[in-house]
Enzyme design. Structure first.
Site, PDB file in Angstrom:
ATOM      1  N   ASP A 172       0.849  -1.186   0.000  1.00 46.66           N
ATOM      2  CA  ASP A 172       0.000   0.000   0.000  1.00 46.66           C
ATOM      3  C   ASP A 172       0.886   1.238   0.000  1.00 46.66           C
ATOM      4  O   ASP A 172       2.103   1.137   0.187  1.00 46.66           O
ATOM      5  CB  ASP A 172      -1.013  -0.008   1.138  1.00 46.66           C
ATOM      6  CG  ASP A 172      -0.395  -0.052   2.533  1.00 46.66           C
ATOM      7  OD1 ASP A 172       0.834  -0.228   2.634  1.00 46.66           O
ATOM      8  OD2 ASP A 172      -1.135   0.082   3.508  1.00 46.66           O
ATOM      9  N   TYR A 232       2.960   4.747   0.709  1.00 45.15           N
ATOM     10  CA  TYR A 232       3.610   5.345   1.874  1.00 45.15           C
ATOM     11  C   TYR A 232       2.569   6.166   2.639  1.00 45.15           C
ATOM     12  O   TYR A 232       1.738   6.856   2.048  1.00 45.15           O
ATOM     13  CB  TYR A 232       4.743   6.263   1.445  1.00 45.15           C
ATOM     14  CG  TYR A 232       5.893   5.576   0.752  1.00 45.15           C
ATOM     15  CD1 TYR A 232       6.581   4.524   1.359  1.00 45.15           C
ATOM     16  CD2 TYR A 232       6.323   5.995  -0.511  1.00 45.15           C
ATOM     17  CE1 TYR A 232       7.657   3.902   0.729  1.00 45.15           C
ATOM     18  CE2 TYR A 232       7.404   5.384  -1.144  1.00 45.15           C
ATOM     19  CZ  TYR A 232       8.064   4.341  -0.529  1.00 45.15           C
ATOM     20  OH  TYR A 232       9.131   3.729  -1.157  1.00 45.15           O
ATOM     21  N   PHE A 257       6.624   2.271  -4.392  1.00 45.55           N
ATOM     22  CA  PHE A 257       7.991   2.502  -3.918  1.00 45.55           C
ATOM     23  C   PHE A 257       8.555   3.871  -4.284  1.00 45.55           C
ATOM     24  O   PHE A 257       9.599   4.261  -3.776  1.00 45.55           O
ATOM     25  CB  PHE A 257       8.944   1.405  -4.421  1.00 45.55           C
ATOM     26  CG  PHE A 257       8.611   0.038  -3.907  1.00 45.55           C
ATOM     27  CD1 PHE A 257       8.877  -0.307  -2.588  1.00 45.55           C
ATOM     28  CD2 PHE A 257       8.019  -0.904  -4.732  1.00 45.55           C
ATOM     29  CE1 PHE A 257       8.555  -1.564  -2.097  1.00 45.55           C
ATOM     30  CE2 PHE A 257       7.696  -2.170  -4.246  1.00 45.55           C
ATOM     31  CZ  PHE A 257       7.967  -2.506  -2.939  1.00 45.55           C
ATOM     32  N   HIS A 302      10.967  -8.823   0.761  1.00 43.42           N
ATOM     33  CA  HIS A 302      10.637  -7.409   0.567  1.00 43.42           C
ATOM     34  C   HIS A 302      11.881  -6.561   0.806  1.00 43.42           C
ATOM     35  O   HIS A 302      12.735  -6.913   1.633  1.00 43.42           O
ATOM     36  CB  HIS A 302       9.535  -7.014   1.556  1.00 43.42           C
ATOM     37  CG  HIS A 302       8.877  -5.717   1.256  1.00 43.42           C
ATOM     38  ND1 HIS A 302       9.402  -4.508   1.661  1.00 43.42           N
ATOM     39  CD2 HIS A 302       7.737  -5.434   0.594  1.00 43.42           C
ATOM     40  CE1 HIS A 302       8.615  -3.532   1.257  1.00 43.42           C
ATOM     41  NE2 HIS A 302       7.587  -4.052   0.601  1.00 43.42           N
TER      42      HIS A 302
END
Length: 226
Positions: free
Chosen positions: A66, A68, A79, A187
């Site tokens: 989801d 930031y 990202f 991740h």
């Protein structure tokens, strides 16, 4: 509901989703959240990933979770952060792996729009979030919508690279046909990057796959943004 400003190919492919009851309920939920407090990204930027990368241009998918949840960070690309915003830890680790993989110097700028413009779909599975509350808009309908986006990309006639980082993204691997390249790893978060993200070399693997498929490589260098 006003139809989102998407490229024609996305609008045609996803028109059915906009008519489904879950999507209308989702819009009501997000509107109520915006009325109650800050929600990121700002409303005009929620669909930036689709606006920046038309369906017929998609060659790589980088799937995030989801947006930031800090002020000024999210702008609709997984990202990525807008020009001038400090890079969050996950993005710093992505650039570190890019440097180790392809020797590309770490960019000072965290805006990944040059990747999106080359066919890298920077998609989150959830497209909005409440300020300071990671995961606050999960299981409200966004996953159903972004699954439809992934199915649409999976159905493209050409092979595509899917970068699935972390358990949340890796759970989508079963939706992807074997003719595509699926690159799974931990991740890039500082909590997990040392458990298999560092050293996974996704950027060189993606370019090698595209060369083999007769497609141009992605230029992962952010150019003058660096």
């Amino acid at each position: 509901m006003e139809e989102p400003d998407w490229p024609d190919d996305w609008r045609q492919a996803l028109a059915g989703e906009l008519e489904r009851p879950y999507f209308a309920a989702l819009q009501v939920f997000v509107a109520a959240e915006r009325f109650a407090g800050n929600v990121f990204p700002p409303a005009p930027l929620v669909y930036t990933a689709l606006q920046a990368t038309p369906l017929n241009d998609v060659r790589v998918v980088i799937l995030g979770q989801d947006p930031y949840h800090g002020a000024g960070q999210a702008h609709g690309l997984s990202f990525s952060v807008p020009d001038g915003v400090p890079k969050p830890p996950s993005l710093r680790n992505i650039f570190r792996e890019l440097q180790d993989d392809l020797g590309i110097p770490i960019s000072r700028n965290g805006n990944l729009i040059p990747w999106a413009q080359q066919g890298v779909l920077l998609l989150n599975t959830v497209l909005t979030v409440r300020e300071g509350k990671a995961g606050s808009h999960q299981k409200k309908g966004w996953e159903q919508f972004t699954d439809a986006v992934l199915r649409t990309v999976n159905a493209l006639p050409r092979p595509v690279v899917f970068m699935l980082w972390g358990n949340h993204a890796r759970a989508k691997a079963g939706m992807i046909d074997a003719r595509h390249l699926i690159l799974q790893s931990a991740h890039p978060s500082p909590l997990s990057a040392h458990q298999g993200f560092f050293g996974c070399r996704p950027f060189s693997k993606a370019n090698a796959f595209m060369r083999g498929a007769g497609q141009p490589e992605i230029n992962w260098r952010l150019g003058e943004h660096g």
